[in-house]
Design a protein around this motif. Structure first.
Motif, short mmCIF file in Angstrom:
data_model
loop_
_atom_site.label_atom_id
_atom_site.label_comp_id
_atom_site.label_asym_id
_atom_site.label_seq_id
_atom_site.Cartn_x
_atom_site.Cartn_y
_atom_site.Cartn_z
N PRO A 160 0.83 -1.21 0.00
CA PRO A 160 0.00 0.00 0.00
C PRO A 160 0.87 1.25 0.00
O PRO A 160 1.85 1.34 0.74
CB PRO A 160 -0.79 -0.13 1.32
CG PRO A 160 -0.89 -1.61 1.54
CD PRO A 160 0.43 -2.15 1.06
N VAL B 269 -7.96 5.84 -1.67
CA VAL B 269 -8.71 6.06 -0.44
C VAL B 269 -7.78 6.76 0.56
O VAL B 269 -6.69 6.28 0.87
CB VAL B 269 -9.28 4.70 0.03
CG1 VAL B 269 -8.20 3.66 0.23
CG2 VAL B 269 -10.15 4.81 1.23
N GLY C 106 -2.89 8.21 -5.68
CA GLY C 106 -3.92 8.57 -4.73
C GLY C 106 -4.70 7.34 -4.35
O GLY C 106 -4.16 6.24 -4.32
N GLY D 239 -7.86 1.26 -3.78
CA GLY D 239 -8.02 0.71 -2.44
C GLY D 239 -6.71 0.66 -1.67
O GLY D 239 -6.69 0.85 -0.45
N ALA D 240 -5.62 0.41 -2.38
CA ALA D 240 -4.32 0.26 -1.71
C ALA D 240 -3.41 1.46 -1.93
O ALA D 240 -2.24 1.42 -1.56
CB ALA D 240 -3.64 -1.01 -2.20
N ASN D 241 -3.96 2.53 -2.51
CA ASN D 241 -3.13 3.71 -2.78
C ASN D 241 -1.87 3.37 -3.57
O ASN D 241 -0.77 3.88 -3.27
CB ASN D 241 -2.76 4.40 -1.46
CG ASN D 241 -3.81 5.39 -1.02
OD1 ASN D 241 -3.90 6.48 -1.56
ND2 ASN D 241 -4.62 4.99 -0.05
N VAL D 242 -2.01 2.49 -4.53
CA VAL D 242 -0.87 2.15 -5.38
C VAL D 242 -0.88 3.09 -6.59
O VAL D 242 -1.87 3.13 -7.33
CB VAL D 242 -0.91 0.68 -5.82
CG1 VAL D 242 0.15 0.40 -6.89
CG2 VAL D 242 -0.70 -0.23 -4.61
#
Lengths: 347, 347
Positions: free
Chosen positions: A264, B294, B292, A285-288
């Motif tokens: 993440p 969540v 970016g 969801g994982a800020n990738v």
């Protein structure tokens, strides 16, 4: 002179074409010492990317300057030069920001320039180089011929692997996953290792490429793909995922492999021309993050060239097949069938 | 107590539900002082994101701690607290790296926790908060009631706008484009301005939102969309494009608008839950990154809270409609029909 044409999907030929000459005061003409075939040349070769029949092809070459226009100041006849895979003026707002691939007055090899005059492709005997000052990087003196493969690799794949590693944020101590064991992926391994990565995991199922990867600095090789590949990466990283991931293929599958291998907050540095989609929901969801694109090789050339000439960097082994230019068609077939990682051509 | 349920698409109700109580030693129970409706609540409200009927809803609240478990040390009964929009332990590898949204032992409001016990939604009178130490951020003393809207905005939209701005790389002197004039986009304007952006261009066609955007620091407003919108942004940036772009919507159209507004090499900070696709080829060609997801609001809460309490930051005006909790259904309808930017609910 002779130059390679893409006549139709899976049909390349070496044809007689007009000799190039200086046409603008900012032009140079370079005699090609070595050129090569790129993984991205396979997209038009296979007909996946459509091209007009008979188009010139090839965008990687090193050579010797034969002639320069009146306004060219940074190279002179007799200089050995490396050409990046696009030409650029070096002075526009985007070039100055280090994104010469977005040059307002630049373009690609094998297509007409802004005046509508053909710019030769790299897979030929000579090339007219527009914006020579902004484009070409000369070596301080004629290089040892043994260095030619390494220097040629700087025209695209090594700079592209380096771009992927920088885009992914590889730094001292990083744990890196490299998706793709083509020439760019292998150069991504080398670049990551050069930037100080502590652990470099190469995803590869092909023994010769695994071996070259290890030689370039891979500390681990994962042959599994899909869910199993992700599971192996998580095992190797204590369940956390990689600090940085290099995506060097461009398909939806490889992109997903890359994103799911990242921890993440990590970034996927992508340099495989995208022929697929990004798994946005998983990324979100994982800020990738996803960062990269067409590599501004021109920006990296001076630094990488210095390392090659100092004997500290050798991407030359990505070339595992060398052919005379008149066997260019065999070279394409060998890369298409994955019998060769990358083919070097000598006019 | 009473809590909001999503009974079916476009049907919310306030229902009597069991009072929450401390169930684990790391729990706290918070009496909600104010909660609100999020743009992302509209996806399940509209049926675009499927949810089981009767599910609790709401993930933004501030309130007063009523009870804590034996292991809770950072908050005590009577403390005024801000809750981020997910709960997290604050100690796992991802929390320590600042990505509390990926907490190995965390989760979302309104769903069962890891032990299968329901965690209340935010749009109710009380909430059982798991991992209270890792999740809640207390104010040093009971805040001025006038600050409640600003503090509530920190639970999601302000931290999310800040995340978009950081992800996009906004810094002193940046030229920024913000795509999306919802509460998050408006907070993105505020965040960019707070980070020192010199020019903030808000893409908006709605006069009241344009006005609020200007109040939050927008220097320019572009009402055009699509090709015309891109053309306006290029005009405003001398043909170069923006240094940083915030994408605060999540559709394919907004994503494309964002990417095409960015200068080569820039990054789009995206925080709109993606219900579309990323224009990968355009991104690749111009080296426009996407970063970016969540927002790890918990990471930003202490810093933003300090600014709010010091009177230096006021995202409160994003709430343009305040309703008693028993009119929650009207609140959803108002946001669904874009009659309100963001609705604040008082139990």
């Amino acid at each position: 002179m002779r130059a390679t044409l893409l006549d139709a999907p899976r049909q390349v030929s070496l044809a007689d074409v007009p000799d190039p000459a200086v046409q603008a005061p900012t032009d140079a003409v370079v005699r090609v010492v070595a050129s090569c075939i790129c993984g991205s040349d396979l997209w038009p070769y296979r007909g996946v990317a459509e091209r007009p029949p008979g188009i010139r092809i090839g965008h990687e070459f090193v050579g010797v300057v034969e002639e320069v226009g009146a306004d060219v100041g940074s190279v002179a006849p007799g200089d050995f030069v490396v050409a990046p895979f696009v030409w650029s003026d070096g002075t526009c707002v985007h070039c100055r920001a280090g994104f010469q691939t977005s040059c307002l007055h630049g373009g690609g090899w094998g297509s007409p320039d802004r005046e509508g005059l053909l710019v030769d492709g790299g897979q030929g005997e000579r090339v007219r180089v527009p914006q020579a000052d902004g484009t070409l990087v000369p070596t301080p003196e004629p290089p040892d011929p043994a260095l030619v493969p390494a220097l040629l690799a700087l025209s695209d794949v090594m700079g592209t692997g380096h771009h992927a590693a920088l885009a992914a944020g590889v730094r001292e101590g990083s744990t890196v996953v490299v998706v793709g064991d083509g020439a760019v992926g292998l150069c991504g391994v080398l670049a990551s290792s050069r930037l100080g990565a502590e652990r470099v995991v190469l995803m590869s199922r092909h023994a010769p490429r695994q071996d070259l990867g290890r030689r370039f600095g891979a500390t681990d090789v994962v042959a599994e793909r899909g869910d199993e590949g992700v599971e192996r990466v998580l095992e190797l990283t204590g369940g956390v995922g990689a600090d940085a991931v290099l995506e060097c293929v461009g398909t939806s599958q490889s992109m997903e492999q890359a994103v799911r291998s990242a921890r993440p907050g990590a970034t996927v540095g992508y340099v495989g021309v995208p022929y697929g989609e990004a798994p946005l929901r998983a990324m979100f969801g994982a800020n990738v993050g996803l960062r990269g694109g067409v590599a501004p090789v021109r920006r990296y050339l001076p630094e990488l060239l210095e390392d090659v000439l100092a004997g500290q960097l050798d991407p030359g082994p990505v070339f595992d097949l060398e052919l005379p230019l008149d066997r260019v068609a065999d070279g394409y077939a060998a890369m298409d069938e994955r019998r060769a990682v990358k083919v070097l051509l000598r006019p």
